[in-house]
Scaffold this active site. Structure first.
Site, PDB file in Angstrom:
ATOM      1  N   GLU A  67       0.815  -1.220   0.000  1.00 35.11           N
ATOM      2  CA  GLU A  67       0.000   0.000   0.000  1.00 35.11           C
ATOM      3  C   GLU A  67       0.849   1.272   0.000  1.00 35.11           C
ATOM      4  O   GLU A  67       0.437   2.297  -0.531  1.00 35.11           O
ATOM      5  CB  GLU A  67      -0.964   0.011   1.190  1.00 35.11           C
ATOM      6  N   PHE A 129     -11.451  -8.443  13.481  1.00 31.97           N
ATOM      7  CA  PHE A 129     -10.326  -8.802  12.625  1.00 31.97           C
ATOM      8  C   PHE A 129     -10.035  -7.665  11.644  1.00 31.97           C
ATOM      9  O   PHE A 129     -10.930  -7.156  10.980  1.00 31.97           O
ATOM     10  CB  PHE A 129     -10.630 -10.098  11.864  1.00 31.97           C
ATOM     11  N   GLN A 130      -8.795  -7.254  11.585  1.00 31.11           N
ATOM     12  CA  GLN A 130      -8.334  -6.167  10.712  1.00 31.11           C
ATOM     13  C   GLN A 130      -9.075  -4.857  10.959  1.00 31.11           C
ATOM     14  O   GLN A 130      -9.322  -4.088  10.039  1.00 31.11           O
ATOM     15  CB  GLN A 130      -8.389  -6.574   9.232  1.00 31.11           C
ATOM     16  N   LYS A 179     -17.868  -1.853   5.800  1.00 29.07           N
ATOM     17  CA  LYS A 179     -18.257  -2.834   4.793  1.00 29.07           C
ATOM     18  C   LYS A 179     -19.767  -2.811   4.531  1.00 29.07           C
ATOM     19  O   LYS A 179     -20.203  -2.924   3.379  1.00 29.07           O
ATOM     20  CB  LYS A 179     -17.805  -4.226   5.235  1.00 29.07           C
ATOM     21  N   MET A 492      23.959  10.021   2.827  1.00 26.36           N
ATOM     22  CA  MET A 492      23.757  11.316   3.481  1.00 26.36           C
ATOM     23  C   MET A 492      24.022  11.209   4.984  1.00 26.36           C
ATOM     24  O   MET A 492      24.652  12.085   5.581  1.00 26.36           O
ATOM     25  CB  MET A 492      22.328  11.811   3.226  1.00 26.36           C
TER      26      MET A 492
END
Lengths: 577, 178
Positions: A67, A129-130, A179, A492
């Protein structure tokens, strides 16, 4: 909201249909002109992806590998197209993986509409869940966010999301959709929004401030203009050029302002800030009027604020009122979109030139050229330098390619040594400094502008942070030419260790994989060079490659980026070595 | 120099705005000394009153950052001279404290406090005033045993004549159609 019955009464029931929330979302995106979505499917966003299949002829979905990659790709896409980049992710980890991209987009004023799936409304707060509290997590990283728990909200909230993301000072918006709201039905009646009463998208500049600014500019003996990304965001590149040419004003650019004004223009004096050019930094503390347009006086630009341009009158043209007087106190503030302000200001400034003042920049530039630039771009012995590779790419592409960078030494070298002669030509992570930005951003750039040559400059550290997106590049055969400048260090940070930590190289040397094999595994062809003699012909080959390609260039391990203003030092104390 | 400022913020009633406002303080590690929110004189528009001790340049930054949030209509900061403000405190003291002599009764009279509820075991006293005043009564009652104590956040109205409705009109005028 109009109901079915109202519509029937009005005799236009055909415009209002009852469809699922997921379908409504897709239609809203199409009405908003979305043609590309970057995303990653998962449980809580499945109804939306199912609806997406019905619109594959209108919307291209780019299936990324992570993502974060979707976010940086959408950021690049948005910055090139100047309209919101759209991302789909699922709930939980899908949503939390967007956090770095949100923070990056927030700091760099990039419009995004990020749609995250969420567990059903009935399960909110149950540690399902999630399930993550995406609205709270993204709160400080978004311009606006909202959780939709009911399908009826979709049209209005989406219209607001697109309006907020891309108006005023642009920024990321997260819309979290449960959902059940994706499954449930809604009377679809979509109205685009161009005004919200509590929100000033386009503040109207005060004419008295414009007059004051014009008076200061007309009386100035040694004025300096700072160009920031705001000029590009408002599409004011032409207006800006007319303004500085008329008043004869030397121009210096912030990192994100690069390419808003051509690098080869006689009035261009270089980049500001920590690793910018010598002349504009030194002269910041010599000018009598400093005109900052569409920038926010970031600490990487100003160094120590106590000693920053104290001798100058400050004019600040900026759309976000909270940036005015935040870091640098202004004498005249024009709260406005850059384009609008310049259209009002230019007629009021006198035709002028400041030849002697301009010569002082040229003189300082000579010093920088002799002490730094020549050695960087035309070294004769030892391993290759980053600067020489970038300079050759710049010459071969006549400064007209689209440059994407990751973060670190190669980023500063790209900003310094690529000549940006065409507008909208640099995509880089400015405010957040996100390593791993380069490859996915290159992907977004290639989708936004497939007709332009696209080069991604990346270091060996950042390359490995989002390396999985090579898979996406290969899958969609995207014409991204990756030039990996490999010094086997986090360069750097190593430079800072050398300068400020007595050369104690804690955790900066990298044990690298075989990059070509990795690319090959993903289906991306590549080549490695380490000899200076091979650079020219290899770049010629690279220019003619179609599709993705990885060119690994072995560069000197201990190279440093100079000049440099050490953190907290004064701009005029810039070190040349 | 740090000073106590009272912020007045007018918002639309949107879930999450409280969070958006408080993160502006927490990311700078600033302590919110008191916070109160209620519907204002205009239906649907909420008034937040926040007390914070910071420098003037910090309070200016805070107000601008707050006003920038979507859903915030207007934010102001005031010094104590510019506002009329009040807090309320509740004290639960054992009833037997009132039984011995008239000291408690005197205290309540002198503090202009009032009694809200009398039960065989306890009495609830209410006192409105500035923090120093409610705190003084707390100290005076302490010797009799305070079972519970709570003080509200500050609420404040401004002395200035220009009302929020005038600002909202200006806000409407400020924007061009995009």
């Amino acid at each position: 909201m109009q109901t079915k019955t109202d519509a029937r009464k009005a005799g236009k029931q055909e415009t209002i249909e009852r469809i699922s929330g997921a379908e409504a979302l897709m239609r809203a995106l199409i009405i908003e002109g979305v043609d590309t979505i970057f995303g990653y499917i998962g449980g809580a966003i499945m109804p939306v992806y199912d609806a997406l299949m019905n619109y594959e002829d209108k919307v291209r979905h780019v299936m990324v590998r992570h993502e974060q990659g979707a976010m940086h790709a959408a950021q690049a896409y948005a910055r090139i197209k100047r309209r919101p980049g759209v991302v789909f992710t699922t709930s939980g980890p899908g949503a939390t993986n967007t956090v770095t991209g949100l923070a990056d987009a927030m700091l760099d004023s990039t419009p995004l509409v990020v749609i995250t799936g969420q567990v059903g409304a009935a399960m909110l707060g149950t540690d399902a869940f999630q399930e993550t509290d995406v609205v709270s997590v993204s709160m400080p990283l978004t311009k606006w966010n909202y959780q939709i728990t009911c399908a009826d909200e979709i049209p209005e909230v989406l219209a607001k999301a697109f309006f907020y993301a891309n108006s005023g000072r642009p920024g990321p918006v997260v819309i979290d959709i449960t959902k059940n709201a994706q499954f449930d039905e809604v009377d679809f009646d979509y109205k685009k929004i161009s005004r919200v009463s509590s929100y000033v998208a386009k503040p109207r500049p005060d004419i008295a401030d414009i007059d004051k600014a014009a008076d200061l500019i007309n009386a100035a003996k040694s004025p300096l203009v700072l160009v920031g990304q705001g000029v590009a965001i408002s599409g004011a590149q032409e207006e800006f050029k007319t303004f500085v040419e008329k008043a004869g004003l030397p121009v210096a650019s912030t990192l994100l302002g690069l390419s808003a004004f051509p690098s080869n223009h006689a009035l261009f004096t270089g980049m500001l800030g920590m690793h910018g050019n010598y002349a504009p930094n030194i002269n910041t503390n010599k000018c009598d009027v400093l005109i900052a347009i569409g920038m926010r006086f970031d600490d990487r630009v100003t160094g120590n604020l106590e000693t920053y341009a104290k001798q100058a009158k400050i004019i600040h043209i900026e759309i976000d009122p909270s940036e005015v007087d935040k870091n640098v106190k202004t004498d005249v503030a024009i709260v406005s979109d850059a384009k609008q302000a310049l259209e009002l200001l230019t007629p009021k400034v006198k035709n002028n030139s400041h030849e002697d003042w301009l010569k002082s920049f040229a003189k300082l530039h000579e010093v920088e050229y002799e002490k730094v630039i020549r050695k960087d771009i035309h070294p004769t012995k030892g391993m290759m330098h980053m600067g020489e590779v970038i300079n050759r790419v710049s010459e071969k592409t006549k400064g007209e390619a689209l440059i994407v960078t990751d973060v670190g030494q190669h980023q500063m070298a790209s900003a310094r040594y690529y000549q940006f002669n065409k507008k909208d030509s640099l995509i880089t992570s400015g405010g957040l400094g996100t390593m791993g930005f380069g490859i996915p951003a290159g992907m977004g750039a290639a989708i936004a502008k497939p007709d332009r040559p696209i080069f991604v400059f990346v270091g060996d550290g950042g390359f490995q942070m989002t390396v999985q997106e090579l898979g996406t590049l290969a899958q969609y055969h995207l014409p991204v030419k990756i030039i990996l400048l490999n010094n086997n260090y986090l360069g750097m940070v190593r430079q800072w260790q050398e300068l400020f930590f007595d050369g104690r190289y804690a955790s900066t040397e990298l044990v690298n994989p075989d990059f070509l094999k990795i690319a090959e595994g993903f289906g991306v062809p590549g080549k490695q060079i380490s000899d200076r003699e091979a650079l020219d012909s290899t770049l010629d080959e690279l220019l003619n490659v179609e599709g993705p390609f990885l060119l690994e260039v072995k560069v000197q391990k201990m190279g440093n980026i100079f000049p440099m203003i050490p953190a907290g030092a004064t701009v005029s104390d810039m070190r040349l070595e | 120099m740090k000073k106590e400022y009272t912020l007045t913020i007018f918002t639309e009633n949107k879930i999450g705005l409280l969070h958006r406002i408080t993160v502006i303080f927490t990311r700078r590690k600033l302590n919110i000394e008191s916070l109160n929110t209620s519907e204002s004189e205009i239906r649907g528009i909420y008034r937040f009153t926040i007390v914070v001790t910071v420098t003037e340049s910090m309070v200016q930054t805070l107000v601008k950052q707050i006003e920038k949030q979507i859903g915030i209509l207007k934010a102001f900061y005031h010094t104590l001279e510019e506002i009329v403000y009040q807090e309320i405190a509740l004290y639960k003291v054992p009833t037997h404290a009132f039984a011995d002599g008239n000291e408690v009764e005197k205290l309540i009279r002198n503090h202009n406090a009032r009694i809200l509820r009398i039960e065989p075991e306890y009495i609830i006293v209410e006192k409105t005033g500035h923090k120093e005043e409610t705190q003084q009564l707390f100290r005076d009652l302490e010797q009799f045993g305070i079972l519970q104590f709570a003080r509200s956040g500050r609420i404040a109205l401004t002395k200035q004549i220009k009302e929020i409705t005038a600002y909202l009109k200006e806000l409407e005028m400020q924007q061009d159609e995009t």
